[in-house]
Scaffold this motif. Structure first.
Motif, PDB file in Angstrom:
ATOM      1  N   SER A  12      13.750  56.641  57.793  1.00 26.23           N
ATOM      2  CA  SER A  12      14.983  56.319  57.071  1.00 26.23           C
ATOM      3  C   SER A  12      15.125  54.817  56.840  1.00 26.23           C
ATOM      4  O   SER A  12      14.917  54.007  57.746  1.00 26.23           O
ATOM      5  CB  SER A  12      16.199  56.816  57.849  1.00 26.23           C
ATOM      6  OG  SER A  12      17.393  56.362  57.236  1.00 26.23           O
ATOM      7  N   GLU A  13      15.555  54.473  55.631  1.00 26.42           N
ATOM      8  CA  GLU A  13      15.827  53.078  55.287  1.00 26.42           C
ATOM      9  C   GLU A  13      17.072  52.552  56.004  1.00 26.42           C
ATOM     10  O   GLU A  13      17.287  51.342  56.054  1.00 26.42           O
ATOM     11  CB  GLU A  13      16.007  52.931  53.769  1.00 26.42           C
ATOM     12  CG  GLU A  13      14.719  53.005  53.000  1.00 26.42           C
ATOM     13  CD  GLU A  13      13.811  51.819  53.284  1.00 26.42           C
ATOM     14  OE1 GLU A  13      14.267  50.671  53.235  1.00 26.42           O
ATOM     15  OE2 GLU A  13      12.621  52.054  53.569  1.00 26.42           O
ATOM     16  N   HIS A  15      17.506  52.313  59.009  1.00 25.62           N
ATOM     17  CA  HIS A  15      17.075  51.500  60.163  1.00 25.62           C
ATOM     18  C   HIS A  15      17.195  50.005  59.887  1.00 25.62           C
ATOM     19  O   HIS A  15      17.465  49.226  60.804  1.00 25.62           O
ATOM     20  CB  HIS A  15      15.635  51.827  60.560  1.00 25.62           C
ATOM     21  CG  HIS A  15      15.498  53.087  61.338  1.00 25.62           C
ATOM     22  ND1 HIS A  15      15.902  53.202  62.647  1.00 25.62           N
ATOM     23  CD2 HIS A  15      15.009  54.292  60.982  1.00 25.62           C
ATOM     24  CE1 HIS A  15      15.664  54.427  63.072  1.00 25.62           C
ATOM     25  NE2 HIS A  15      15.130  55.121  62.083  1.00 25.62           N
ATOM     26  N   ARG A  16      17.010  49.591  58.654  1.00 29.67           N
ATOM     27  CA  ARG A  16      17.025  48.151  58.359  1.00 29.67           C
ATOM     28  C   ARG A  16      18.412  47.530  58.496  1.00 29.67           C
ATOM     29  O   ARG A  16      18.545  46.309  58.574  1.00 29.67           O
ATOM     30  CB  ARG A  16      16.417  47.861  56.992  1.00 29.67           C
ATOM     31  CG  ARG A  16      17.164  48.366  55.819  1.00 29.67           C
ATOM     32  CD  ARG A  16      16.332  48.154  54.541  1.00 29.67           C
ATOM     33  NE  ARG A  16      16.950  48.796  53.424  1.00 29.67           N
ATOM     34  CZ  ARG A  16      17.599  48.149  52.466  1.00 29.67           C
ATOM     35  NH1 ARG A  16      17.685  46.839  52.487  1.00 29.67           N
ATOM     36  NH2 ARG A  16      18.148  48.817  51.476  1.00 29.67           N
ATOM     37  N   SER A  98      21.034  53.122  47.300  1.00 30.75           N
ATOM     38  CA  SER A  98      19.590  53.213  47.062  1.00 30.75           C
ATOM     39  C   SER A  98      19.174  54.679  47.015  1.00 30.75           C
ATOM     40  O   SER A  98      19.838  55.540  47.584  1.00 30.75           O
ATOM     41  CB  SER A  98      18.789  52.461  48.140  1.00 30.75           C
ATOM     42  OG  SER A  98      18.879  53.120  49.387  1.00 30.75           O
ATOM     43  N   THR A 100      15.452  57.058  47.064  1.00 28.56           N
ATOM     44  CA  THR A 100      14.014  57.309  47.025  1.00 28.56           C
ATOM     45  C   THR A 100      13.862  58.814  46.841  1.00 28.56           C
ATOM     46  O   THR A 100      14.857  59.540  46.787  1.00 28.56           O
ATOM     47  CB  THR A 100      13.304  56.855  48.319  1.00 28.56           C
ATOM     48  OG1 THR A 100      13.814  57.613  49.423  1.00 28.56           O
ATOM     49  CG2 THR A 100      13.510  55.364  48.577  1.00 28.56           C
ATOM     50  N   GLU A 103      15.414  60.211  50.217  1.00 32.02           N
ATOM     51  CA  GLU A 103      16.607  59.665  50.871  1.00 32.02           C
ATOM     52  C   GLU A 103      17.517  59.014  49.843  1.00 32.02           C
ATOM     53  O   GLU A 103      17.054  58.343  48.918  1.00 32.02           O
ATOM     54  CB  GLU A 103      16.219  58.622  51.920  1.00 32.02           C
ATOM     55  CG  GLU A 103      17.409  58.066  52.688  1.00 32.02           C
ATOM     56  CD  GLU A 103      17.004  57.126  53.800  1.00 32.02           C
ATOM     57  OE1 GLU A 103      17.648  57.180  54.866  1.00 32.02           O
ATOM     58  OE2 GLU A 103      16.042  56.331  53.615  1.00 32.02           O
ATOM     59  N   ILE A 105      21.065  56.621  49.970  1.00 35.99           N
ATOM     60  CA  ILE A 105      21.998  55.893  50.824  1.00 35.99           C
ATOM     61  C   ILE A 105      23.219  55.546  49.991  1.00 35.99           C
ATOM     62  O   ILE A 105      23.103  55.003  48.889  1.00 35.99           O
ATOM     63  CB  ILE A 105      21.352  54.639  51.435  1.00 35.99           C
ATOM     64  CG1 ILE A 105      20.219  55.066  52.383  1.00 35.99           C
ATOM     65  CG2 ILE A 105      22.402  53.801  52.176  1.00 35.99           C
ATOM     66  CD1 ILE A 105      19.479  53.931  53.033  1.00 35.99           C
ATOM     67  N   LYS A 116      27.316  52.816  55.789  1.00 35.82           N
ATOM     68  CA  LYS A 116      26.304  53.433  54.944  1.00 35.82           C
ATOM     69  C   LYS A 116      26.103  54.849  55.453  1.00 35.82           C
ATOM     70  O   LYS A 116      26.188  55.126  56.651  1.00 35.82           O
ATOM     71  CB  LYS A 116      24.969  52.693  55.022  1.00 35.82           C
ATOM     72  CG  LYS A 116      25.020  51.211  54.687  1.00 35.82           C
ATOM     73  CD  LYS A 116      24.954  50.957  53.219  1.00 35.82           C
ATOM     74  CE  LYS A 116      24.845  49.488  52.875  1.00 35.82           C
ATOM     75  NZ  LYS A 116      26.034  48.679  53.066  1.00 35.82           N
ATOM     76  N   SER A 118      23.322  58.067  55.035  1.00 35.89           N
ATOM     77  CA  SER A 118      21.998  58.469  54.567  1.00 35.89           C
ATOM     78  C   SER A 118      21.912  59.986  54.518  1.00 35.89           C
ATOM     79  O   SER A 118      22.257  60.664  55.487  1.00 35.89           O
ATOM     80  CB  SER A 118      20.922  57.953  55.530  1.00 35.89           C
ATOM     81  OG  SER A 118      19.685  58.619  55.309  1.00 35.89           O
TER      82      SER A 118
END
Length: 170
Positions: A12-13, A15-16, A98, A100, A103, A105, A116, A118
């Protein structure tokens, strides 16, 4: 139509964004119908909310008004389903941040906190859909707000994942 608490997927993005002290939770369910675009799955979760959730949101909006926080009425809202979903567009009142293949967000930033959400799957043919929520509070008001809504947050997340599972059964 079981919903279970789980960990945020390694891929998962989200995490950033996570830092020490932030709130993060994740719930998952299984669906029978796979291969749908992730934007379609997110729209199924967040549009057409039942009356009890809309009533909770209206109550929340009244409560935060006195503190100068954003209400759902102040946010762009779109309950129409569309394909494809684009970054910057709203799904209900959540802004798409975002996308993808696996995923999407969504999120919003405010004076008291940033959040956020997800919606994630491992692959297009994955039967597990997870819904993770990340919150970074900015001040004591954000921390009090998060504690106050937490129980309702969990009820809503579980309800929406159960509804998704029912909708995509068979």
């Amino acid at each position: 139509m079981t919903v279970r608490k789980t960990n945020l997927a390694a891929g998962s993005e989200l995490h950033r964004f996570v830092r020490a002290g932030d709130f993060l939770d994740c719930y998952a369910t299984d669906i029978e119908r796979t291969g749908l675009p992730i934007g379609d799955i997110a729209q199924r979760i967040f549009t057409g909310l039942p009356g009890w959730i809309r009533a909770l949101l209206a109550t929340r909006d009244l409560g935060v008004k006195a503190f100068g926080l954003k209400s759902t009425a102040q946010l762009p809202t779109d309950n129409d389903r569309r394909s494809p979903v684009q970054v910057g567009e709203p799904i209900n009142f959540f802004c798409v941040r975002s996308i993808t293949e696996n995923e999407i967000i969504l999120g919003e930033d405010d004076a008291h906190l940033d959040f956020k959400i997800s919606v994630f799957r491992e692959s297009e043919d994955s039967k597990q859909i997870s819904l993770a929520t990340w919150v970074h509070t900015h001040n004591p008001l954000g921390r009090v707000y998060l504690r106050g809504i937490y129980r309702f947050h969990v009820m809503i997340v579980k309800s929406r994942l159960r509804a998704l599972s029912r909708e995509l059964a068979g």
